[in-house]
Write an enzyme that holds these catalytic residues in place. Sequence first.
Site, PDB file in Angstrom:
ATOM      1  N   ASP A  66       0.803  -1.219   0.000  1.00 40.23           N
ATOM      2  CA  ASP A  66       0.000   0.000   0.000  1.00 40.23           C
ATOM      3  C   ASP A  66       0.842   1.278   0.000  1.00 40.23           C
ATOM      4  O   ASP A  66       0.497   2.259  -0.646  1.00 40.23           O
ATOM      5  CB  ASP A  66      -0.946   0.022   1.215  1.00 40.23           C
ATOM      6  CG  ASP A  66      -2.088  -0.975   1.050  1.00 40.23           C
ATOM      7  OD1 ASP A  66      -2.019  -1.809   0.122  1.00 40.23           O
ATOM      8  OD2 ASP A  66      -3.034  -0.921   1.852  1.00 40.23           O
ATOM      9  N   ASN A 111      -5.266  -2.226  -4.256  1.00 42.51           N
ATOM     10  CA  ASN A 111      -6.377  -2.339  -3.304  1.00 42.51           C
ATOM     11  C   ASN A 111      -6.062  -1.505  -2.056  1.00 42.51           C
ATOM     12  O   ASN A 111      -6.432  -1.860  -0.941  1.00 42.51           O
ATOM     13  CB  ASN A 111      -6.618  -3.807  -2.946  1.00 42.51           C
ATOM     14  CG  ASN A 111      -7.912  -4.000  -2.159  1.00 42.51           C
ATOM     15  OD1 ASN A 111      -8.791  -3.135  -2.167  1.00 42.51           O
ATOM     16  ND2 ASN A 111      -8.028  -5.108  -1.456  1.00 42.51           N
ATOM     17  N   ASP A 134      -8.889  -4.097  16.003  1.00 41.42           N
ATOM     18  CA  ASP A 134      -7.841  -4.897  15.360  1.00 41.42           C
ATOM     19  C   ASP A 134      -7.024  -5.679  16.387  1.00 41.42           C
ATOM     20  O   ASP A 134      -6.350  -6.647  16.039  1.00 41.42           O
ATOM     21  CB  ASP A 134      -6.885  -3.986  14.566  1.00 41.42           C
ATOM     22  CG  ASP A 134      -7.369  -3.773  13.138  1.00 41.42           C
ATOM     23  OD1 ASP A 134      -8.327  -4.448  12.728  1.00 41.42           O
ATOM     24  OD2 ASP A 134      -6.782  -2.926  12.442  1.00 41.42           O
ATOM     25  N   GLU A 179     -11.017  -8.787   6.982  1.00 41.80           N
ATOM     26  CA  GLU A 179     -10.313  -9.762   6.139  1.00 41.80           C
ATOM     27  C   GLU A 179     -11.094 -11.067   6.038  1.00 41.80           C
ATOM     28  O   GLU A 179     -11.110 -11.748   5.030  1.00 41.80           O
ATOM     29  CB  GLU A 179      -8.911 -10.024   6.694  1.00 41.80           C
ATOM     30  CG  GLU A 179      -7.866  -9.011   6.281  1.00 41.80           C
ATOM     31  CD  GLU A 179      -7.935  -7.704   7.054  1.00 41.80           C
ATOM     32  OE1 GLU A 179      -8.950  -7.457   7.738  1.00 41.80           O
ATOM     33  OE2 GLU A 179      -6.986  -6.915   6.934  1.00 41.80           O
ATOM     34  N   HIS A 200      -4.013 -11.883   8.286  1.00 40.50           N
ATOM     35  CA  HIS A 200      -2.708 -11.713   8.928  1.00 40.50           C
ATOM     36  C   HIS A 200      -2.797 -11.714  10.448  1.00 40.50           C
ATOM     37  O   HIS A 200      -1.922 -12.245  11.141  1.00 40.50           O
ATOM     38  CB  HIS A 200      -2.052 -10.427   8.429  1.00 40.50           C
ATOM     39  CG  HIS A 200      -2.927  -9.207   8.510  1.00 40.50           C
ATOM     40  ND1 HIS A 200      -2.467  -7.982   8.887  1.00 40.50           N
ATOM     41  CD2 HIS A 200      -4.259  -9.024   8.276  1.00 40.50           C
ATOM     42  CE1 HIS A 200      -3.458  -7.102   8.874  1.00 40.50           C
ATOM     43  NE2 HIS A 200      -4.552  -7.720   8.497  1.00 40.50           N
ATOM     44  N   ARG A 201      -3.885 -11.159  10.984  1.00 38.27           N
ATOM     45  CA  ARG A 201      -3.975 -11.058  12.444  1.00 38.27           C
ATOM     46  C   ARG A 201      -4.260 -12.416  13.103  1.00 38.27           C
ATOM     47  O   ARG A 201      -3.880 -12.639  14.247  1.00 38.27           O
ATOM     48  CB  ARG A 201      -5.003 -10.011  12.856  1.00 38.27           C
ATOM     49  CG  ARG A 201      -4.747  -8.669  12.228  1.00 38.27           C
ATOM     50  CD  ARG A 201      -5.016  -7.489  13.124  1.00 38.27           C
ATOM     51  NE  ARG A 201      -4.586  -6.281  12.432  1.00 38.27           N
ATOM     52  CZ  ARG A 201      -3.322  -5.853  12.371  1.00 38.27           C
ATOM     53  NH1 ARG A 201      -2.366  -6.533  12.979  1.00 38.27           N
ATOM     54  NH2 ARG A 201      -3.006  -4.770  11.714  1.00 38.27           N
ATOM     55  N   LYS A 230       0.566  -8.688   4.565  1.00 38.38           N
ATOM     56  CA  LYS A 230      -0.289  -7.511   4.376  1.00 38.38           C
ATOM     57  C   LYS A 230       0.206  -6.315   5.194  1.00 38.38           C
ATOM     58  O   LYS A 230       0.215  -5.191   4.714  1.00 38.38           O
ATOM     59  CB  LYS A 230      -1.727  -7.863   4.760  1.00 38.38           C
ATOM     60  CG  LYS A 230      -2.700  -6.752   4.434  1.00 38.38           C
ATOM     61  CD  LYS A 230      -4.123  -7.247   4.528  1.00 38.38           C
ATOM     62  CE  LYS A 230      -5.107  -6.126   4.635  1.00 38.38           C
ATOM     63  NZ  LYS A 230      -5.314  -5.337   3.459  1.00 38.38           N
TER      64      LYS A 230
END
Length: 673
Positions: A51, A95, A319, A347, A407-408, A439
Site C-alpha cells: 500500500d 487495493n 484490530d 479480512e 494476517h492477524r 499484508k
Amino acid sequence: MTESLLIKPFRTPARGVAQIPGSKSITNRALILAALAEGETLLTGALFSRDTKILIQSLRTLGFKILDDEVAGTIRVQGMAGNIPAKEGSLHVGNAGTAARFLTAFLALSHQGKYAMDGDVAMRARPMSGLLNSLASSQTFAYTAEGKPAQAFPFILQTSGQLKDLTVDASASSQLLSALLMVLPLRAGASVKMSGETVSEPFVVMTEKMCAQFGRPLSRDTQGRWFCPNPGAYLSPKIYPIEPDATAASYFIALPAVTGKDACVRLQGYQPQGLQGDTAFAEVAKQYGADIRFEGDSAIVHSWSDLRGGDFDFNQFSDTFLTLATLAPLANKPTVIRQIAHTRKQETDRLLAMATELNRLGVKVEPSPEALQADTSLSSLTIYPSREALLKTAKKGPTSIHTYEDHRMAMSFGILGSYDLLGDGTPWIKIEDPSCTGKTFPRFFEALEALRSRFVTIAIDGGAASGKSSTARAVAQHLGLMHVDTGAHYRTLTVGLLKANALPTNIASVEKALAQFKLGSALRGFSSHCLLNGKIASEAEIRSPEVNAMVSAFAALPVVRNYILNYQRSQVELAQASGFAGLIMEGRDIGSVVLPQATLRIFLEADAEARRLRRSSEGQSDSIVQRDLLDSTRTAAPLICPQGAVRIDNTKLSLAEVVQEIEGLIAPALHVS
Ligand code: DC
C-alpha cells in the site's frame, strides 16, 4: 498443499527489541502531507508494504521527487507547496484504500487536471461515492469511460482546483473524511462537514493531529464543520519519524505474558500518547496483568504478573481483539470481548474465525462457532480458559490453525504457540499460510524469532577514527543492542573540566571539579548518552577543537578513569532493564578493563591515512596520530588489542562489510536455538 509453520515454544525468556514496522496509516498520511508541504521532508521509520509503495509510485507519476531507501526505512519527499506538477496522468491504486481516497482528494487541488484512476477488482467494490459526491459540489467530477457520473473505481477525474464548503457522507469509511481534511488548508475558505456519523473515529483524530504536526492545525465550528484557521501550504517538519505500528506492537506486548518470568521486550518508539488508537490495547493489557513501563520514547514490557480475565469493550481498537483472545485460554477466569460486530466484515469473519480456531484447540467459547454461523448479528465472544483442555489437545500433536488469509489470525496464534504448554519445548501449534502476515508485517515470524535471544555484551576497541562508532551504532540497530560510546564519556567530562578551569597538570583541580559532577544516562534511539549534572552536552561541544585537543590528556589520568569506570559498567544493567538484547560498548579499554568478561571483544584498526581521511571528511580538525600516541602510551588503561580479542582491519572494508562480519561473530552467542 498450503505451506504451514510449526511454532517453536520459547524455552528461554523473550528478550530484545521487537522489530515492529512503521504504521501504514501514518506513512501514507505523511506522504500526502509532505508532498503538499513547502520544502523537503525526510520520513523515518516508514513502512514499506504494498500500500505505501503504491502511494509513493503514484506521487512520482504526478511529478513529485521521492527518494526511498527500504533498508534504512526512510523516504525523502520534495514538497511542492500544494502544486501538483502533472496536469494529466494515469494512476492505479491497487487495493490500497488510503491511496485511493487520499489521492482523489489530493488531485482535486489540481487546476484543470484530468486523471485516469483505477484499482484492483476488490478496490472497485470499495466505497468511494461519499468522497466523489462531495468533490462534485466543488466542480471536481468523476466520470466513467462512457462519460457518465462515476461512483467508484475506475473513473476519470476532471479537477477544478477549488474547494468550497463540502459535505461528506463518511459512514462507509473514515478515510473519505480524512482525505478531505488533509487538503482543506490548501484553499482559504474551504470547509468540510459530515452528513452523518463515521466509523473508526480514532483515525480522524490521527489525521487532525498530523495536519497540526505539519503546521496547519484544523478547527471545528459549533456545527461540527472543519476548517483551517490559518490556511496555506503545509510546513515541513524537515524530519518526521513514523511511529511503529501500534496493532503490530500488541503481539509483542502479549509475548512476555507467555514466555517466562524474566521476559523483557523493548518496543522502540512506542508511545501511549501517540497518533494511533490501537495504543489503547496497552491499557487493556495492563488491566489483564501486563507489566508495561513507558520510558523516554519507548515502552518496556516485562513478564506479566497474571492473566486476569474480565470484560472488555474492543469497539475502538478492534484490530487488537485477536491478540487478547489468544491469551484468554491461559487466563484465570473467562474473558468477554464486546462490540466487535464490524470485524465480521474484515479480512474474514474474525469473530467466527477466532471462535472456530480456539475451539479446535479444545477451548470453550460462547457463542459457539455454530451459533455464530447461524446468527451473523452476534457481536461478542466469551472465552473460557482451560489449561487442561489445551493440554489434552496438545498431547495428540500440533493443531493446525486455519488463518483465513487474515494476517492477524496468523500473528495472534503465533504468540499463543510461543507458550511452552507441554513444558518441554514441544510445538503444539502450527500456523497455516503464515505468509499472509505480508499484508502489514511481512517479517513477523522473523521478528518473533529474533526475541529468542540471550543477553550479550560486546566490546569494541580501537584508535581514533577507526570506525568504532559508526560500526557499533549500525550493529546495535540491527541486533537490538544498546550502544555506548565511551569516547563521548571522556569528551563530556572534558567539557565539564574545561568549564571548571581544571588542568590535566593539576590533579587537585581535576579532583575538585569531578567532585561537583553527577552522572546519569538518557536513552536516545539505541544509544545511551551520558548526562553530566542532568544535561547531555551537545555534539558540537564534545567534538570541538578544544575538546579534541585536551580529551586524551584528561583521559590519561587515573583519577578520571576511576571516576568513570563504575558508571560505564553500570550500563550493562541499564541495557538489561531496558529490554535490549545486549550491550555494545566502544572505546579504548573496553575489552581490557571495563568489560574484560564481554561475550565478544573486537579490536578495530585501519591505517593512519585512511583514518585521517575519515575525520577530515567529517569536517573535523583532529590530530589523530597524536591522540593515538597519548592513548596507547599512557600507563592507565592504554589502548591495546586485548588478548583473545578479534582483530579486524577495516582499511579496505566498507562499513556494511565490517558490520556484517561483526554480526556474524555475535550471532551464535545471541540467538537461542
Ligand atoms: O573515541 P573518541 O575519539 O571519541 O575518544 C576520545 C578520547 O577519549 C580518546 O582520545 C581517548 C579517550 N578514551 C579513552 O581513553 N578510553 C575510552 N574507552 C574511550 C575514549
